[in-house]
Design a protein around this motif. Structure first.
Motif, mmCIF file in Angstrom:
data_model
loop_
_atom_site.group_PDB
_atom_site.id
_atom_site.type_symbol
_atom_site.label_atom_id
_atom_site.label_comp_id
_atom_site.label_asym_id
_atom_site.label_seq_id
_atom_site.Cartn_x
_atom_site.Cartn_y
_atom_site.Cartn_z
ATOM 1 N N GLU A 71 0.826 -1.200 0.000
ATOM 2 C CA GLU A 71 0.000 0.000 0.000
ATOM 3 C C GLU A 71 0.866 1.258 0.000
ATOM 4 O OE1 GLU A 71 -3.756 -1.925 2.485
ATOM 5 O OE2 GLU A 71 -2.919 -0.012 3.077
ATOM 6 N N ASN A 72 0.248 2.388 -0.339
ATOM 7 C CA ASN A 72 0.933 3.672 -0.296
ATOM 8 C C ASN A 72 1.270 3.994 1.163
ATOM 9 O OD1 ASN A 72 0.687 6.793 0.179
ATOM 10 N ND2 ASN A 72 1.223 6.541 -1.981
ATOM 11 N N LYS A 73 2.539 4.199 1.454
ATOM 12 C CA LYS A 73 2.981 4.358 2.834
ATOM 13 C C LYS A 73 2.419 5.618 3.480
ATOM 14 C CE LYS A 73 7.033 4.007 5.810
ATOM 15 N NZ LYS A 73 8.486 3.806 5.874
ATOM 16 N N GLU A 74 2.360 6.719 2.720
ATOM 17 C CA GLU A 74 1.837 7.966 3.279
ATOM 18 C C GLU A 74 0.354 7.835 3.624
ATOM 19 O OE1 GLU A 74 2.662 11.304 0.817
ATOM 20 O OE2 GLU A 74 4.842 11.109 0.997
ATOM 21 N N ALA A 75 -0.395 7.188 2.739
ATOM 22 C CA ALA A 75 -1.830 6.991 2.996
ATOM 23 C C ALA A 75 -2.035 6.061 4.190
ATOM 24 C CB ALA A 75 -2.509 6.430 1.751
ATOM 25 N N LEU A 76 -1.204 5.020 4.292
ATOM 26 C CA LEU A 76 -1.311 4.082 5.412
ATOM 27 C C LEU A 76 -0.993 4.796 6.722
ATOM 28 C CD1 LEU A 76 -1.676 1.196 6.497
ATOM 29 C CD2 LEU A 76 0.762 0.819 6.056
ATOM 30 N N LEU A 77 0.063 5.596 6.730
ATOM 31 C CA LEU A 77 0.429 6.322 7.937
ATOM 32 C C LEU A 77 -0.698 7.261 8.371
ATOM 33 C CD1 LEU A 77 2.415 7.197 10.114
ATOM 34 C CD2 LEU A 77 3.431 8.788 8.460
ATOM 35 N N LYS A 78 -1.307 7.931 7.424
ATOM 36 C CA LYS A 78 -2.415 8.834 7.732
ATOM 37 C C LYS A 78 -3.571 8.066 8.358
ATOM 38 C CE LYS A 78 -5.558 12.212 5.637
ATOM 39 N NZ LYS A 78 -5.961 12.887 4.364
ATOM 40 N N GLU A 79 -3.894 6.898 7.805
ATOM 41 C CA GLU A 79 -4.992 6.092 8.339
ATOM 42 C C GLU A 79 -4.668 5.585 9.741
ATOM 43 O OE1 GLU A 79 -7.705 2.164 7.152
ATOM 44 O OE2 GLU A 79 -5.997 2.748 5.891
ATOM 45 N N VAL A 80 -3.426 5.172 9.932
ATOM 46 C CA VAL A 80 -3.017 4.680 11.252
ATOM 47 C C VAL A 80 -3.107 5.795 12.292
ATOM 48 C CG1 VAL A 80 -1.075 3.809 12.607
ATOM 49 C CG2 VAL A 80 -1.566 2.824 10.362
ATOM 50 N N LYS A 81 -2.636 6.987 11.939
ATOM 51 C CA LYS A 81 -2.707 8.119 12.869
ATOM 52 C C LYS A 81 -4.157 8.435 13.238
ATOM 53 C CE LYS A 81 1.558 10.580 11.623
ATOM 54 N NZ LYS A 81 2.092 11.836 11.019
ATOM 55 N N TYR A 128 6.796 9.107 17.299
ATOM 56 C CA TYR A 128 6.459 7.709 17.018
ATOM 57 C C TYR A 128 6.670 7.359 15.552
ATOM 58 C CZ TYR A 128 4.507 8.069 21.650
ATOM 59 O OH TYR A 128 4.373 8.268 22.992
ATOM 60 N N ASN A 129 7.065 6.125 15.335
ATOM 61 C CA ASN A 129 7.332 5.644 13.986
ATOM 62 C C ASN A 129 6.335 4.560 13.582
ATOM 63 O OD1 ASN A 129 9.794 7.186 13.604
ATOM 64 N ND2 ASN A 129 10.742 5.774 15.059
ATOM 65 N N LEU A 130 6.034 4.537 12.297
ATOM 66 C CA LEU A 130 5.195 3.473 11.750
ATOM 67 C C LEU A 130 6.034 2.206 11.659
ATOM 68 C CD1 LEU A 130 2.313 3.105 10.304
ATOM 69 C CD2 LEU A 130 3.651 3.127 8.196
ATOM 70 N N LYS A 131 5.554 1.118 12.242
ATOM 71 C CA LYS A 131 6.257 -0.152 12.211
ATOM 72 C C LYS A 131 5.361 -1.217 11.595
ATOM 73 C CE LYS A 131 10.158 0.796 14.388
ATOM 74 N NZ LYS A 131 11.496 0.511 13.848
ATOM 75 N N ILE A 132 5.893 -1.908 10.605
ATOM 76 C CA ILE A 132 5.150 -2.989 9.961
ATOM 77 C C ILE A 132 5.762 -4.319 10.368
ATOM 78 C CG2 ILE A 132 4.519 -4.042 7.759
ATOM 79 C CD1 ILE A 132 4.260 -1.268 6.587
ATOM 80 N N TYR A 133 4.936 -5.209 10.862
ATOM 81 C CA TYR A 133 5.375 -6.513 11.336
ATOM 82 C C TYR A 133 4.556 -7.603 10.638
ATOM 83 C CZ TYR A 133 7.612 -4.043 15.281
ATOM 84 O OH TYR A 133 8.400 -3.229 16.062
ATOM 85 N N GLY A 134 4.675 -8.819 11.158
ATOM 86 C CA GLY A 134 3.865 -9.929 10.653
ATOM 87 C C GLY A 134 4.065 -10.181 9.178
ATOM 88 N N GLY A 142 4.584 -8.099 6.885
ATOM 89 C CA GLY A 142 3.872 -7.105 6.091
ATOM 90 C C GLY A 142 2.399 -6.950 6.417
ATOM 91 N N ARG A 143 1.870 -7.752 7.357
ATOM 92 C CA ARG A 143 0.417 -7.772 7.571
ATOM 93 C C ARG A 143 -0.033 -7.108 8.873
ATOM 94 N NH1 ARG A 143 -1.460 -10.991 3.521
ATOM 95 N NH2 ARG A 143 0.171 -12.224 2.501
ATOM 96 N N LEU A 144 0.898 -6.635 9.664
ATOM 97 C CA LEU A 144 0.579 -5.963 10.914
ATOM 98 C C LEU A 144 1.206 -4.576 10.923
ATOM 99 C CD1 LEU A 144 1.346 -8.862 13.435
ATOM 100 C CD2 LEU A 144 -0.891 -8.230 12.489
ATOM 101 N N VAL A 145 0.531 -3.628 11.543
ATOM 102 C CA VAL A 145 1.078 -2.272 11.603
ATOM 103 C C VAL A 145 0.780 -1.670 12.976
ATOM 104 C CG1 VAL A 145 -1.005 -1.178 10.644
ATOM 105 C CG2 VAL A 145 1.232 -0.055 10.386
#
Length: 279
Positions: free
Chosen positions: A154-164, A229-235, A237-240
Motif C-alpha cells: 500500500e501507499n505508505k503515506e496513505a497508510l500512515l495517515k490512516e493509522v494516525k 512515534y514511527n510506523l512499524k510494519i510486522y507480521g 507485512g500484515r501488521l502495523v
C-alpha cells in the motif's frame, strides 16, 4: 545484518530445527536474560523491545502469536549499547534465550525445550539479527492475520495517515473512559487470546481489569505527539503499529502512581476494509 541461524548451521548441526507437539492446555513461552538492547519477535510479531542500559530478563507467553501449525519463527535482534559503536564481542556470555513449556501463563513451573544459542564472538557490528525455526503443533486454530492484506504493497503515506487517525480515535475513546466502545474495538483480539490460552482464568482477570484501567484513564490520557512515534510494519507485512524508540505505544496515561500503556496492533482483514485491532 540478518542471519538465519539454522540455515547457517544446517550442515554441522541439523538438529537445530525440531518439532514439538503441544500437550493439552500447555503454554509456550520464552525465558530470556540479555545484556544489550534487543528485540524479540515471534513470527515477525513483536514480543518485547528493550532499549536501555543494563540487562533485561523475564518470561513471556507466546501462544497468541502461534497462528498456525506450520513452521514457527523466533527472531532476536541485537543492538549495540548506548554510547557504544558495536555490540560487545563476547555478548554471548551475557545472553540467554530459551523456548519453554508451562501449564500456566505465570510460568511458575516450566520445562525447557530449546536453548537458543548465538555465536560466541560477534565482531564489529552495531546490529545483527538471528532467526530460529521450530515446527510447533498447537491444539487450536487462530485466524489472526493469515489471510489479511499485505500492507507493504500500500501507499505508505496513505497508510500512515490512516493509522494516525485510528490512534487518534482510540485516544478519544480512552480519554472519555468509554469502556463499552473500546471493548468492542478489541473484541477480536480478546477472543483469540482467550482461545490461545484455553480460557485461562488469569487472562480473563486481566481482561476484566480493563474496565478499571479505562475508568482510571478518563481525562488523564496524554495527547499524542506523532513526531515521537514511527510506523512499524510486522507480521511479514500484515501488521502495523506506532511505537517510539523504546517500543512504547502512543496511547498512555499517567497517574500519581504509575504509567499505563494501551498497546494495539492493527491489520486490514480484506482489500478495501478499514484497519482493525488484532493484537
Amino acid at each position: 545484518m540478518s542471519v538465519c541461524f539454522n540455515c547457517q548451521k544446517k550442515e554441522k548441526n541439523s538438529n537445530e530445527i525440531k518439532k514439538y507437539k503441544m500437550e493439552k492446555n500447555f503454554i509456550y513461552g520464552i525465558d530470556f536474560n540479555i545484556a544489550t538492547p534487543f528485540e524479540i519477535l515471534v513470527n515477525d510479531a513483536p514480543v518485547i523491545k528493550y532499549n536501555e542500559e543494563g540487562s533485561m530478563s523475564g518470561f513471556y507467553p507466546i501462544n497468541e502469536l502461534l497462528i498456525n501449525n506450520k513452521d514457527q519463527e523466533i527472531s532476536v535482534r541485537l543492538y549495540s549499547e548506548i554510547g557504544k559503536e558495536f555490540i560487545a564481542e563476547d555478548i554471548s556470555k551475557y545472553f540467554s534465550l530459551k523456548l519453554v513449556l508451562s501449564k500456566d501463563v505465570n510460568f511458575e513451573h516450566f520445562k525447557e525445550i530449546q536453548n537458543i544459542k548465538i555465536p560466541e564472538i560477534i565482531k564489529n557490528t552495531p546490529y545483527i539479527e538471528y532467526k530460529y525455526h521450530f515446527n510447533i503443533e498447537v491444539p487450536y486454530q487462530l485466524e489472526g492475520w493469515i489471510n489479511s492484506v499485505d500492507l507493504t504493497k500500500e501507499n505508505k503515506e496513505a497508510l500512515l495517515k490512516e493509522v494516525k487517525m485510528y490512534y487518534q480515535k482510540i485516544y478519544g475513546i480512552l480519554n472519555k473512559g468509554d469502556y463499552s466502545h473500546y471493548s468492542k474495538i478489541i473484541s477480536k483480539r480478546n477472543h483469540e487470546v482467550l482461545v490461545a490460552y484455553y480460557d485461562s482464568e488469569i487472562i480473563k482477570k486481566e481482561q476484566d481489569e480493563l474496565l478499571e484501567r479505562i475508568t482510571t484513564a478518563q481525562g488523564k490520557m496524554k495527547p499524542i505527539d506523532f513526531n515521537k512515534y514511527n510506523l512499524k510494519i510486522y507480521g511479514n507485512g500484515r501488521l502495523v503499529t506506532l511505537e517510539d524508540e523504546k517500543g512504547d505505544s502512543p496511547l498512555f496515561c499517567i497517574t500519581e502512581e504509575y504509567e499505563d500503556y494501551f498497546g494495539i496492533i492493527l491489520y486490514r482483514p480484506a482489500l478495501g476494509a478499514p484497519l482493525e485491532v488484532i493484537r
